[in-house]
Enzyme design. Structure first.
Site, PDB file in Angstrom:
ATOM      1  N   TRP A 194       0.810  -1.216   0.000  1.00  0.00           N
ATOM      2  CA  TRP A 194       0.000   0.000   0.000  1.00  0.00           C
ATOM      3  C   TRP A 194       0.842   1.264   0.000  1.00  0.00           C
ATOM      4  CZ3 TRP A 194      -4.403  -0.291  -2.059  1.00  0.00           C
ATOM      5  CH2 TRP A 194      -5.153  -1.459  -1.940  1.00  0.00           C
TER       6      TRP A 194
ATOM      7  N   LYS B 120     -11.899  -1.615   8.102  1.00  0.00           N
ATOM      8  CA  LYS B 120     -11.100  -2.531   8.920  1.00  0.00           C
ATOM      9  C   LYS B 120     -11.640  -2.494  10.364  1.00  0.00           C
ATOM     10  CE  LYS B 120      -7.869  -2.828   5.635  1.00  0.00           C
ATOM     11  NZ  LYS B 120      -8.157  -2.866   4.230  1.00  0.00           N
TER      12      LYS B 120
ATOM     13  N   ASP C 202      -1.065   6.969   6.679  1.00  0.00           N
ATOM     14  CA  ASP C 202      -2.193   6.122   6.307  1.00  0.00           C
ATOM     15  C   ASP C 202      -2.367   5.109   7.441  1.00  0.00           C
ATOM     16  OD1 ASP C 202      -3.848   4.139   5.339  1.00  0.00           O
ATOM     17  OD2 ASP C 202      -2.773   3.849   3.445  1.00  0.00           O
TER      18      ASP C 202
HETATM   19  C1  LIG Z   1      -3.145   0.437   4.443  1.00  0.00           C
HETATM   20  C2  LIG Z   1      -4.064   0.592   3.275  1.00  0.00           C
HETATM   21  N1  LIG Z   1      -4.065   1.750   2.585  1.00  0.00           N
HETATM   22  C3  LIG Z   1      -4.859   1.946   1.524  1.00  0.00           C
HETATM   23  C4  LIG Z   1      -5.735   0.968   1.096  1.00  0.00           C
HETATM   24  C5  LIG Z   1      -6.656   1.238  -0.078  1.00  0.00           C
HETATM   25  O1  LIG Z   1      -7.907   1.483   0.437  1.00  0.00           O
HETATM   26  P1  LIG Z   1      -9.248   1.674  -0.436  1.00  0.00           P
HETATM   27  O2  LIG Z   1      -9.582   0.345  -0.986  1.00  0.00           O
HETATM   28  O3  LIG Z   1     -10.237   2.185   0.561  1.00  0.00           O
HETATM   29  O4  LIG Z   1      -8.953   2.682  -1.468  1.00  0.00           O
HETATM   30  C6  LIG Z   1      -5.772  -0.250   1.780  1.00  0.00           C
HETATM   31  C7  LIG Z   1      -6.698  -1.305   1.348  1.00  0.00           C
HETATM   32  O5  LIG Z   1      -6.924  -2.294   1.975  1.00  0.00           O
HETATM   33  C8  LIG Z   1      -4.925  -0.438   2.899  1.00  0.00           C
HETATM   34  O6  LIG Z   1      -4.938  -1.587   3.594  1.00  0.00           O
END
Ligand SMILES: Cc1ncc(COP(=O)(O)O)c(C=O)c1O
Length: 359
Positions: A103, A197, A173
């Site tokens: 990510w 989550k 994040d």
């Molecule tokens: C740490 C993290 N950041 C970003 C994301 C992307 O999130 P989204 O699917 O809400 O765009 C995820 C997806 O699981 C994630 O685990």
């Protein structure tokens, strides 16, 4: 499948009590007489719900008054773009990124559309199995910001330490560990987390930002991509995800009233993770844990079997016992058990017992 044994990485398990409350509210919210799915977002009831949700988040996370809380949409992926649009575009500064997994490697790719990017640390050489020491980073004080991911959901890596305050704005994040543990909000300039989550169902993305930092963002952006527009509109610039915010508030109430706050939740989460890691360590002749021991995540336990051919059979055995969501991320394969707040300690104990039973 069984809700209490849903170890999915996201959308993940929600507390059973919240699921029951949601069932009633889909039929009708007692004080309104109508379904939560048909509540108008400009109603006084919803305005009050938004205030409650914000107050509850502020209480749980001890968010200082100098911070703004926003309820946005577009998931955490949109934050990968909104952050550089608002804080990098036209500044002639550099965005510093830590790339520690799947990510965090997505964020700099989006930032590159808006300006210069410097990857100050990458875990690629260790196949993303470790993390840097946040206290000894060599930060450029004139950069636009530092961005990192506090819990790598795919690889199962979690920063145990917080960053020291620096002159560099810090953006994190926290999609997969916000509300799972105590966090000193004052160390950060902007935190974001999608809901699916530990916060609630998919749809809403929470942004917690130092108001002064938010006000420093560039102007002339399309409205939906401009933090200041959402701030001015109290997160109701357009139709917000009413349902997700409603459930997020129920989760906050559950954390406050039933769990007794974030410190208690953290201690339960530590027990859950320790139980599972101990079991996997006991069977180290069968399993390899992806993360180096110092960086093991309390939220996502990522592992594989020495005998990869046995994984499908092992997962099938667990599925027959009602466990679900245990397949690893498509980029890594293997097995992943996500221990979000909604998973109870006894479900982890059951999983550990089933692992022992298998061997
Ligand atoms: C740490 C993290 N950041 C970003 C994301 C992307 O999130 P989204 O699917 O809400 O765009 C995820 C997806 O699981 C994630 O685990």
């Amino acid at each position: 499948m069984n809700n209490s044994r849903n170890f999915s990485a996201g959308p993940g398990a929600l507390p059973l009590k919240v699921l029951q409350q949601v069932q009633t509210s889909v039929d009708k919210i007692p004080e309104l007489g109508i379904s939560i799915l048909g509540v108008n977002h400009r109603s006084e009831w919803f305005a009050s719900l938004m205030r409650q949700a914000e107050d509850n988040l502020r209480q749980l996370l001890c968010i200082p008054d100098t911070y703004t809380v926003l309820f946005l949409q577009g998931g955490s992926s949109l934050q990968f773009s909104m952050i550089p649009m608002n804080f990098l575009r036209g500044t002639n500064k550099v965005a510093q990124h830590i790339v520690s997994g799947y990510w965090s490697s997505k964020a700099p790719k989006e930032a590159m559309h808006e300006g210069k990017v410097n990857i100050i640390w990458s875990g690629e050489d260790s196949n993303f199995s470790s993390l840097p020491d946040l206290r000894s980073l060599n930060l450029d004080r004139n950069s636009a910001y530092l961005h990192y991911v506090s819990n790598e959901t795919v690889e199962g890596l979690e920063f145990g330490q917080t960053i020291e305050s620096t002159d560099t704005p810090i953006i994190v994040d926290m999609s997969s560990n916000l509300l799972s543990r105590s966090v000193d909000i004052s160390k950060y300039d902007l935190i974001y987390a999608h809901a699916q989550k530990n916060l609630g169902p998919a749809g809403v993305t929470v942004v917690i930002a130092k108001t002064e930092f938010l006000n420093s963002s560039v102007s002339s952006l399309p409205s939906m991509l401009d933090y200041k527009i959402h701030q001015k509109a109290n997160s109701i610039y357009n139709t917000p995800c009413v349902f997700s915010i409603y459930v997020l508030n129920l989760v906050c109430e559950w954390l406050i009233k039933d769990v007794g706050g974030i410190a208690n939740m953290q201690s339960i989460n530590e027990k859950k993770a320790s139980l599972l890691y101990k079991t996997l360590d006991r069977y180290s002749n069968q399993f390899v844990i992806h993360a180096s021991p110092a960086y093991r995540s309390n939220m996502n336990v990522v592992f594989k079997m020495h005998d990869r051919n046995n994984e499908a059979l092992f997962l099938k055995f667990l599925a027959q016992k009602g466990f679900s969501g245990l397949e690893g991320h498509r980029s890594l394969g293997g097995i992943r058990a996500s221990l979000y707040n909604g998973i109870e300690l006894n479900a982890v104990q059951d999983l550990c017992d089933s692992i022992s039973e298998y061997f």
